[in-house]
Scaffold this active site. Structure first.
Site, short mmCIF file in Angstrom:
data_model
loop_
_atom_site.label_atom_id
_atom_site.label_comp_id
_atom_site.label_asym_id
_atom_site.label_seq_id
_atom_site.Cartn_x
_atom_site.Cartn_y
_atom_site.Cartn_z
N HIS A 68 53.70 46.26 150.36
CA HIS A 68 52.39 46.80 150.73
C HIS A 68 52.55 48.04 151.62
CE1 HIS A 68 48.04 46.35 151.89
NE2 HIS A 68 48.48 47.04 152.93
N GLU A 69 53.30 47.89 152.70
CA GLU A 69 53.45 49.01 153.64
C GLU A 69 54.21 50.17 152.99
OE1 GLU A 69 51.66 49.06 156.12
OE2 GLU A 69 51.13 46.94 156.12
N HIS A 108 51.83 52.33 151.10
CA HIS A 108 51.20 53.34 151.97
C HIS A 108 52.18 54.48 152.20
CE1 HIS A 108 47.55 51.23 153.02
NE2 HIS A 108 48.18 50.20 153.53
ZN ZN Z 1 47.32 48.36 154.05
#
Ligand code: ZN
Length: 678
Positions: free
Chosen positions: A468-469, A472
């Site tokens: 997830h990170e 980003h």
């Molecule tokens: Zn997030």
């Protein structure tokens, strides 16, 4: 004093930065920036990109280059001195941004540039920087007539007070209730960790036994695990009536009047700015084009999830009836029997998965996935200094050319803030000499550190967190945009920010990816397929009911900020009841006052924006569906996603980017399918 925060560095000189450097550097940079802006404005005949916006970007980048390592160190290597210096700078920076945002001459200069012949010659990204700035100036009330501007400022001030009152009431109401239990038998079913915490809580108040409180970990543990339905009911009622006119502390911390005033002032503020409702005002900075789109989107999700939710509820009722309860499930039975059913159907503990996910293997797999999707190589760079021996730097190459870097700091330790996040260190932008400043990201997690010969081992939740990170981070690092304001993660619409992160999580769940990211630390075996199947099934447990719950909150939030006739807390309750009649499969008891503690929308940033959680999930699932159609490592699809969405940052409207990639508007089908709702 030779201040490392004021010198030009390709990367932050972490080892040279001392707390005493921080305030002088930030103060000096702010003063320099403000006087430079005045000077720039005084010398502009006709504002242009090179004469005004590029110099403004330089000033902003200089501050960002100094502040970014400070903020980062405050998160990962805090000391009292550092924290003090950081906290002292926060109000200065906020005042600085307010001053720029309220600078009428600056606003006029932007407007002149927008109206000039030069504007049409600028790149799309440059144009977007200008239109975004004008939009934000307007949303701050800058071009209102003087009397309206004063009213606008008063409203802002009052709304800030009300938000603070709202959350203080919730906090005080939470702390006002507790229950001391001396006999451990009354807490049968509650896990050891929660019991220990309750024992410590009692000790801290010089009492013996177990002190139950409404703090989330304690409340959740009791309603999920306590075998005594009377105790569950008592805590459920105390919790869901917090900060209202009823319940054990009825009226003491009542948010009723706060809610009504907040809604009324938000509406007035929106109308001052020319929007019919606060919901319309909220959408001005978001990807969702209009209120009707949001409502239709939520209603469609609700309708399609409802049959599943009803089945799940029936299954739960049957299960409860067979396991000591009755089929008439009360609200305080829901979490309890759901957890029993979940364990009954899919007993798989995160702890039992850890040995398969050594951190180094997961990283290697993550980089391999990234390489195949986006044609980049990621290589460790030991030459660059960091703030701690556990932190590492990686270089990102495409066609042997360095295009980005990131710092990664995986393990929990003292003086490091908990959680996982991605942040920017440097933004990609064009410098005055035409060269490109490369984007640099920070990725921070709090995984269990290696212990002796045992490597760091991740739970599967942590594996998805890392993906997830990193999603980003990829949006930031793989950007192709050269204007800081809309490059990487900058300028991306608020409800589209979670697209790349949730998108990348999908790869963790793929059978063909498991051998890339897992290898038992003793045997080298990848995670067995049967365990992945269990994980997948567990992931979708009660997904229909969960979906409806989130939609209930989102619809309540959005319709509340559209409504023109909210004059009392009863009106709010009536609107919520109406939403529940349409959406919920199980009605909460009449004494439930969920809305009085809904801080997300009354005291946080989610007003008329709670739908964004689901919105981003839909985008991510719908984008991933293209990969499912063409192969999850299909190079052409990867290139397409990179070129049409990921690398474009905030340079083009998010909905337009999405449609360019998908060939149509976002659709909910893929999310429903992934959630097992068909
Ligand atoms: Zn997030």
């Amino acid at each position: 004093m030779n201040n490392p925060l004021l010198s030009d560095n390709e990367l932050p000189p972490f080892n040279a930065i001392q707390p005493e450097h921080i305030e002088p550097a930030i103060t000096q940079l702010i003063e320099h920036s403000l006087s430079s802006v005045e000077q720039l404005l005084a010398t502009q005949q006709q504002p242009g990109w090179q004469t005004l916006l590029q110099p403004l970007e330089n000033l902003e980048d200089k501050i960002q280059q100094a502040w970014s390592p400070v903020g980062h160190l405050n998160g990962v290597a805090q000391s009292d001195a550092l924290r003090l210096a950081y906290d002292n700078c926060l109000p200065k920076l906020s005042e600085y941004h307010t001053r720029l945002g309220q600078n009428k001459a600056l606003f006029t200069a932007y407007q002149q540039l927008k109206d000039s012949a030069e504007f049409s010659d600028l790149s799309a990204a440059q144009q977007k920087v200008i239109t975004n700035a004008l939009r934000d100036f307007r949303l701050s009330g800058i071009d209102l007539p003087a009397d309206e501007q004063r009213r606008f400022a008063d409203i802002q001030k009052r709304l800030a007070e009300l938000a603070s009152d709202f959350s203080n009431n919730v906090l005080d109401a939470t702390q006002a209730w507790s229950k001391l239990i001396s006999d451990a038998d009354e807490l049968a079913g509650v896990p050891e960790t929660a019991l220990n915490a309750a024992r410590v809580a009692a000790e801290n108040k010089s009492k013996e036994g177990f002190l139950l409180t409404l703090d989330a970990p304690c409340y959740i543990a009791v309603v999920t695990y306590a075998d005594d339905p009377g105790l569950r009911r008592e805590m459920y009622t105390a919790y869901t009536s917090r900060a209202s006119e009823i319940g054990p502390n009825a009226g003491a911390y009542d948010n009723s009047a706060n809610m009504v005033e907040i809604l009324s002032l938000r509406r007035e503020m929106a109308q001052l700015l020319g929007y019919p409702t606060y919901a319309d005002y909220s959408l001005a900075t978001k990807m969702a084009p209009q209120a009707a789109t949001v409502l239709a989107f939520l209603q469609e999700l609700a309708e399609k999830s409802r049959p599943n939710a009803q089945q799940e509820l029936q299954e739960l009722r049957d299960f409860a009836a067979q396991h000591g309860g009755t089929s008439e499930l009360a609200a305080w039975d829901l979490a309890y029997y759901s957890e029993k059913l979940r364990q009954h159907k899919y007993a798989v503990s995160q702890e039992e998965l850890r040995p398969y996910f050594p951190a180094a293997k997961v990283l290697e797999g993550l980089f391999a996935v990234t390489a195949r999707l986006f044609n980049v190589n990621i290589e460790a760079d030991a030459a660059i200094e960091t703030w701690h021996e556990d932190a590492q730097v990686f270089d990102v190459y495409r066609d042997q050319q360095l295009i980005a870097r990131f710092y990664i700091d995986l393990y929990a330790r003292e003086n490091k803030r908990g959680g996982a996040w991605m942040d920017e260190c440097r933004v990609r932008r064009q410098r005055d000499d035409g060269s490109i400043q490369l984007p640099v990201a920070y990725l921070t997690c709090n995984f269990m550190a290696p212990a002796g010969s045992k490597p760091s081992l991740l739970t599967f939740n942590e594996v998805t967190t890392l993906f997830h990170e990193f999603g980003h981070g990829l949006q930031h690092m793989l950007t192709a945009i050269d204007c800081a304001g809309v490059s990487g993660i900058n300028g991306v619409a608020w409800d589209a920010v979670e697209l790349p992160s949730q998108f990348l999580e999908n790869w963790c769940w793929q059978k063909s990816v498991i051998p890339l990211i897992s290898a038992h630390y003793e045997t080298g075996e990848p995670l067995p397929e049967s365990l992945l199947d269990k994980l997948l099934a567990a992931k979708n447990f009660q997904s229909g009911m969960q979906m409806l719950r989130q939609i209930e909150f989102a619809l309540f939030d959005f319709e509340l900020h559209q409504a023109g006739d909210i004059n009392s807390a009863e009106d709010i309750q009536a609107l919520l009841n109406n939403v529940r009649d349409r959406v919920a499969v199980l009605q909460p008891p009449p004494e439930n006052r969920f809305q009085h503690g809904f801080s997300h929308i009354f005291a946080g940033g989610y007003a008329a924006g709670y739908y964004s959680y689901k919105w981003a999930e839909v985008l991510a699932a719908d984008a991933f569906a293209v990969f499912e159609e063409h192969g999850i490592f299909d190079p052409a699809t990867g290139r397409d996603f990179l070129n049409k969405i990921l690398s474009r940052g905030g340079s083009v409207d998010a909905l337009e980017l999405f449609k360019n990639f998908r060939g149509r508007e976002p659709a909910v089908d893929a999310l429903l399918r992934h959630a097992g709702i068909d």
